[in-house]
Design an enzyme around this catalytic site. Structure first.
Site, PDB file in Angstrom:
ATOM      1  N   TYR A 111       0.755  -1.110   0.095  1.00  0.00           N
ATOM      2  CA  TYR A 111      -0.060   0.086   0.062  1.00  0.00           C
ATOM      3  C   TYR A 111       0.639   1.099  -0.065  1.00  0.00           C
ATOM      4  O   TYR A 111       1.776   1.235   0.705  1.00  0.00           O
ATOM      5  CB  TYR A 111      -0.767  -0.014   1.200  1.00  0.00           C
ATOM      6  CG  TYR A 111      -1.636   1.411   1.492  1.00  0.00           C
ATOM      7  CD1 TYR A 111      -2.971   1.545   0.807  1.00  0.00           C
ATOM      8  CD2 TYR A 111      -1.109   2.489   2.179  1.00  0.00           C
ATOM      9  CE1 TYR A 111      -3.732   2.477   1.190  1.00  0.00           C
ATOM     10  CE2 TYR A 111      -1.814   3.469   2.203  1.00  0.00           C
ATOM     11  CZ  TYR A 111      -2.946   3.532   1.702  1.00  0.00           C
ATOM     12  OH  TYR A 111      -3.907   4.747   1.944  1.00  0.00           O
ATOM     13  N   GLU A 199      -4.325   7.417  -3.445  1.00  0.00           N
ATOM     14  CA  GLU A 199      -3.991   6.064  -2.926  1.00  0.00           C
ATOM     15  C   GLU A 199      -3.575   5.196  -3.713  1.00  0.00           C
ATOM     16  O   GLU A 199      -4.220   4.985  -4.783  1.00  0.00           O
ATOM     17  CB  GLU A 199      -5.244   5.838  -2.232  1.00  0.00           C
ATOM     18  CG  GLU A 199      -5.344   4.910  -0.986  1.00  0.00           C
ATOM     19  CD  GLU A 199      -6.477   4.868  -0.369  1.00  0.00           C
ATOM     20  OE1 GLU A 199      -7.686   4.673  -0.948  1.00  0.00           O
ATOM     21  OE2 GLU A 199      -6.439   4.791   0.945  1.00  0.00           O
TER      22      GLU A 199
END
Ligand code: GDP
Ligand code: MN
Length: 392
Positions: A111, A199
């Site tokens: 991530y 993101e």
């Protein structure tokens, strides 16, 4: 403002952030063409629903196709479908476009994200080995698995920021520099486009040891859009609440909610306090609406029209403090509104401040039955909650 994954990836490519090759399609036949253009001999194509919400994978919005025919099948299935993910709300979102990508060979999912941290007043970059999972869940259960660096915009992204993230992810020596270049490029995307969110979940390491952004989400600071024409051109109005767009045209800040008590308030602070007190009295607000400090008869009338478009609204609470705006003008606006729009639900009115007495007189002499006057905020909230429940 938010943009689609395929648009964010287009921006990434400009800055040298690696992404899989892909094409957007609005029709199944174009999806098949896109797949052929990517290479008819690929093992896997990925067909991805483009909506402004995450969680598509789990909701069936991301499909792996083994042939160009299969790409066409998935395209037919997804286009026009309403996708319900944990981020869309129960009503879901309609898929109007899909993205066709070459498949990637995933070795590991990470991530990587960037947001504005209001506490430190700096952009923060976050990385985690727990890619592909919901990051909110990682943050709640295993916060130590998220590595964060605050970046002072005055010095920009430095090697030490990158190393802290790379070492925190446990990357091997030969991968550290590759990761740092990736993160640095991402920082420039964030800053140059006035983003307030990026993101990448997952950021993958491929079997041949390359870092690739497999997903991409970007959000922008609305106040900076005037200097971001490229981003503004990417706006997709089908992703936004139509009444919110219309309200914006009249200078009203309107956010639709799920309750049944319509709210018309001036000033964002008072609007929030109003929603709080409605909840405190056991009701549920149907919207947030700030008609602005200088509410005029026209904006009040427009406000009624917009609130009443929501079929859930059973009563309306007008809570206006006459500071810049005079209460008598608001009262006239309410009368105007009842002429322009059929107001068939009870309207509880609390007007206070400049010319409040004149305003009560106007409303009392208006002969409109639906209007219930309130003495103060609490009294108004009680009355409107009871009216929404069908009482008096
Ligand atoms: P989201 O669910 O809306 O966040 O959509 P993502 O773009 O993150 O896709 C969901 C999941 O699909 C990813 O976490 C991957 O596991 C998988 N996925 C997406 N693209 C590929 C691909 O090219 N190859 C493989 N094997 N899996 C993929
Ligand atoms: Mn994702």
């Amino acid at each position: 403002m938010n943009i689609h994954e395929h648009q964010a990836k287009e921006i990434f490519r400009k800055y040298g952030v690696p992404t899989p090759k892909g094409f957007v399609a609005f029709k199944p036949e174009n999806a098949v063409k896109a797949a052929q253009q990517l290479g008819g001999d690929l093992d896997v194509w990925v067909v991805k629903a483009q909506i402004h919400a995450g969680g598509r994978g789990k909701a069936g919005g991301v499909k792996l196709a083994r042939s160009t025919e299969e790409v066409g099948m998935f395209a037919k299935e997804l286009l026009g479908k309403t996708l319900v993910t944990h981020q869309t709300g129960p009503e879901g979102k309609t898929v109007h476009r899909i993205y066709i990508e070459e498949g990637a060979e995933i070795e590991k999912e990470f991530y990587l994200g960037m947001v504005l941290d209001r506490a430190s007043e700096k952009p923060v970059m976050m990385a985690s080995t727990e890619g592909g999972m919901e990051i909110e869940e990682v943050a709640a259960k295993t916060p130590e698995k998220i590595i964060k660096v605050e970046i002072d915009p005055a010095i920009g992204f430095q090697g030490f920021h990158g190393r802290k993230l790379a070492f925190g992810l446990g990357l091997s020596k030969d991968q550290v520099n590759k990761f740092i270049s990736f993160a640095q490029a991402l920082y420039h995307v964030y800053m140059d486009y006035d983003a307030n969110l990026i993101e990448i979940n997952p950021l993958i390491r491929t079997k041949d040891k390359k870092f690739v952004a497999l997903d991409a989400k970007m959000g922008f600071d609305d106040n900076a859009l005037y200097r971001q024409p490229e981003i503004l051109a990417m706006r997709d109005l089908t992703e936004e609440e139509p009444t919110e767009i219309e309200a914006g045209k009249y200078g009203l800040s309107y956010i639709k909610l799920d309750g049944n008590v319509g709210c018309m308030v001036n000033g964002a602070g008072l609007a929030m306090a109003t929603m709080d007190i409605i909840k405190h009295e056991g009701g549920q607000p149907a919207n947030f609406l700030d008609v602005g400090g200088g509410a005029s008869a026209e904006t009040v009338a427009k406000g009624f029209e917009i609130i009443l478009r929501d079929p859930n609204v059973k009563a309306i609470f007008v809570n206006i403090f006459g500071g810049i705006v005079r209460c008598d003008r608001v009262a006239n606006g309410i009368l105007e509104a009842t002429k322009l729009t059929k107001v068939d639900v009870p309207v509880v009115v609390r007007l206070d401040g400049t010319n409040a007495e004149e305003a009560s007189e106007i409303l009392n002499n208006s002969g409109i039955e639906n209007i219930i006057s309130a003495n103060d905020l609490k009294d108004g909230a009680k009355k409107v909650v009871s009216a929404a429940k069908g009482g008096k």
